[in-house]
Motif scaffolding. Sequence first.
Motif, PDB file in Angstrom:
ATOM      1  N   ASN A 171      51.741  40.979  51.377  1.00 35.64           N
ATOM      2  CA  ASN A 171      50.922  40.032  50.596  1.00 35.64           C
ATOM      3  C   ASN A 171      51.296  39.684  49.341  1.00 35.64           C
ATOM      4  O   ASN A 171      51.173  38.545  48.558  1.00 35.64           O
ATOM      5  CB  ASN A 171      49.486  40.457  50.556  1.00 35.64           C
ATOM      6  N   THR A 172      51.994  40.769  48.461  1.00 35.53           N
ATOM      7  CA  THR A 172      52.267  40.444  47.220  1.00 35.53           C
ATOM      8  C   THR A 172      53.735  39.540  47.354  1.00 35.53           C
ATOM      9  O   THR A 172      53.675  38.340  46.502  1.00 35.53           O
ATOM     10  CB  THR A 172      52.844  41.754  46.527  1.00 35.53           C
ATOM     11  N   PHE A 173      54.321  39.489  48.264  1.00 32.24           N
ATOM     12  CA  PHE A 173      55.472  38.772  48.435  1.00 32.24           C
ATOM     13  C   PHE A 173      55.036  37.266  48.814  1.00 32.24           C
ATOM     14  O   PHE A 173      55.466  36.416  48.236  1.00 32.24           O
ATOM     15  CB  PHE A 173      56.379  39.017  49.695  1.00 32.24           C
ATOM     16  N   ASP A 205      44.581  38.853  41.038  1.00 31.69           N
ATOM     17  CA  ASP A 205      44.222  40.154  42.147  1.00 31.69           C
ATOM     18  C   ASP A 205      44.791  39.501  43.468  1.00 31.69           C
ATOM     19  O   ASP A 205      44.124  38.779  43.947  1.00 31.69           O
ATOM     20  CB  ASP A 205      42.819  40.338  42.134  1.00 31.69           C
ATOM     21  N   VAL A 206      45.804  40.072  44.011  1.00 31.92           N
ATOM     22  CA  VAL A 206      46.386  39.701  45.109  1.00 31.92           C
ATOM     23  C   VAL A 206      45.254  39.793  46.276  1.00 31.92           C
ATOM     24  O   VAL A 206      45.569  39.103  47.510  1.00 31.92           O
ATOM     25  CB  VAL A 206      47.562  40.602  45.582  1.00 31.92           C
ATOM     26  N   ARG A 207      44.258  40.434  46.256  1.00 31.03           N
ATOM     27  CA  ARG A 207      43.294  40.913  47.207  1.00 31.03           C
ATOM     28  C   ARG A 207      42.615  39.534  47.409  1.00 31.03           C
ATOM     29  O   ARG A 207      41.456  39.399  48.444  1.00 31.03           O
ATOM     30  CB  ARG A 207      42.304  42.038  47.096  1.00 31.03           C
ATOM     31  N   ALA A 226      49.983  47.182  44.388  1.00 32.23           N
ATOM     32  CA  ALA A 226      49.872  45.776  44.166  1.00 32.23           C
ATOM     33  C   ALA A 226      48.922  45.263  43.260  1.00 32.23           C
ATOM     34  O   ALA A 226      49.075  43.844  42.475  1.00 32.23           O
ATOM     35  CB  ALA A 226      49.663  45.351  45.728  1.00 32.23           C
ATOM     36  N   VAL A 227      47.684  45.858  43.263  1.00 30.48           N
ATOM     37  CA  VAL A 227      46.696  45.370  42.601  1.00 30.48           C
ATOM     38  C   VAL A 227      46.995  45.488  41.122  1.00 30.48           C
ATOM     39  O   VAL A 227      46.668  44.625  39.999  1.00 30.48           O
ATOM     40  CB  VAL A 227      45.351  46.208  42.619  1.00 30.48           C
ATOM     41  N   TRP A 228      47.340  46.466  40.612  1.00 29.52           N
ATOM     42  CA  TRP A 228      47.719  46.924  39.142  1.00 29.52           C
ATOM     43  C   TRP A 228      48.883  46.047  38.606  1.00 29.52           C
ATOM     44  O   TRP A 228      48.694  45.462  37.473  1.00 29.52           O
ATOM     45  CB  TRP A 228      48.096  48.484  38.911  1.00 29.52           C
ATOM     46  N   ILE A 255      59.250  44.964  43.771  1.00 31.92           N
ATOM     47  CA  ILE A 255      58.840  46.105  42.977  1.00 31.92           C
ATOM     48  C   ILE A 255      57.595  46.785  43.536  1.00 31.92           C
ATOM     49  O   ILE A 255      57.658  47.948  43.846  1.00 31.92           O
ATOM     50  CB  ILE A 255      58.309  45.468  41.656  1.00 31.92           C
ATOM     51  N   VAL A 256      56.655  46.087  44.283  1.00 35.40           N
ATOM     52  CA  VAL A 256      55.556  46.763  44.854  1.00 35.40           C
ATOM     53  C   VAL A 256      55.995  47.465  46.042  1.00 35.40           C
ATOM     54  O   VAL A 256      55.643  48.836  46.370  1.00 35.40           O
ATOM     55  CB  VAL A 256      54.503  45.772  45.464  1.00 35.40           C
TER      56      VAL A 256
END
Length: 220
Positions: free
Chosen positions: A49-51, A36-38, A25-27, A61-62
């Motif tokens: 959280n990426t969604f 940065d999704v964080r 997710a981060v990369w 993808i993640v």
Amino acid sequence: MDLLSILFIVLGAIAAYLIGSFPTAVWLGEGYYGIDVRHYGSGNAGATNTFRVLGKKAGTIVMLLDITKGFTAAQLASILALMGWVNADFLTFYKLIFGILAIVGHIFPIYTNFKGGKGVATLLGMALAIEPEVALVCIGIFFVVLLASRYVSLGSMIAALAFPLLLLLPRFSPDTPLLIIFGFALFAVVVLTHQKNIRRLIHGEENKTYLLRNRRNRDH
């Protein structure tokens, strides 16, 4: 067991953890979206959280990559068995060990200061490598709960609990009873990593996910 076998088992265990540690997710967020999704949404470095932050394409993808991490790590045991470094009678045991190490890597990734996701997708990948039929049923349960409740966290926890419960049925009874114990233990891990979600569910504050609706049509 000779020293060479022990060496390759140890190397396989390290590889399983490192595979699980890949912060997909981060990369993906930083590499393709400059985000940065964080730092957004729930702050979690996982597929859910990426969604929310980057949309369905990135989230899918993640999720698929995280599932692949668990599947690949567990299948390292099959490679060792094929090469004769692991006794085939203990193959399921080593798949569990390597899969669990991948989940630990996802939750505590060495590449991002040991702050990762919740490990559900990686757990699913491990389950697909060990008991694919049961895992597919759990996927179905997850989507039924998600579509009915709109809560990814609730669907994840119920699907995780369904895995060991299904193994108790004669239809899915595993060759290794230890798998059932590990299943309940992993469910406990999923609950522990979802403590904040559980509190939000209790107070009616949990974020909802709408798979079949566009972002602009979602409730706020």
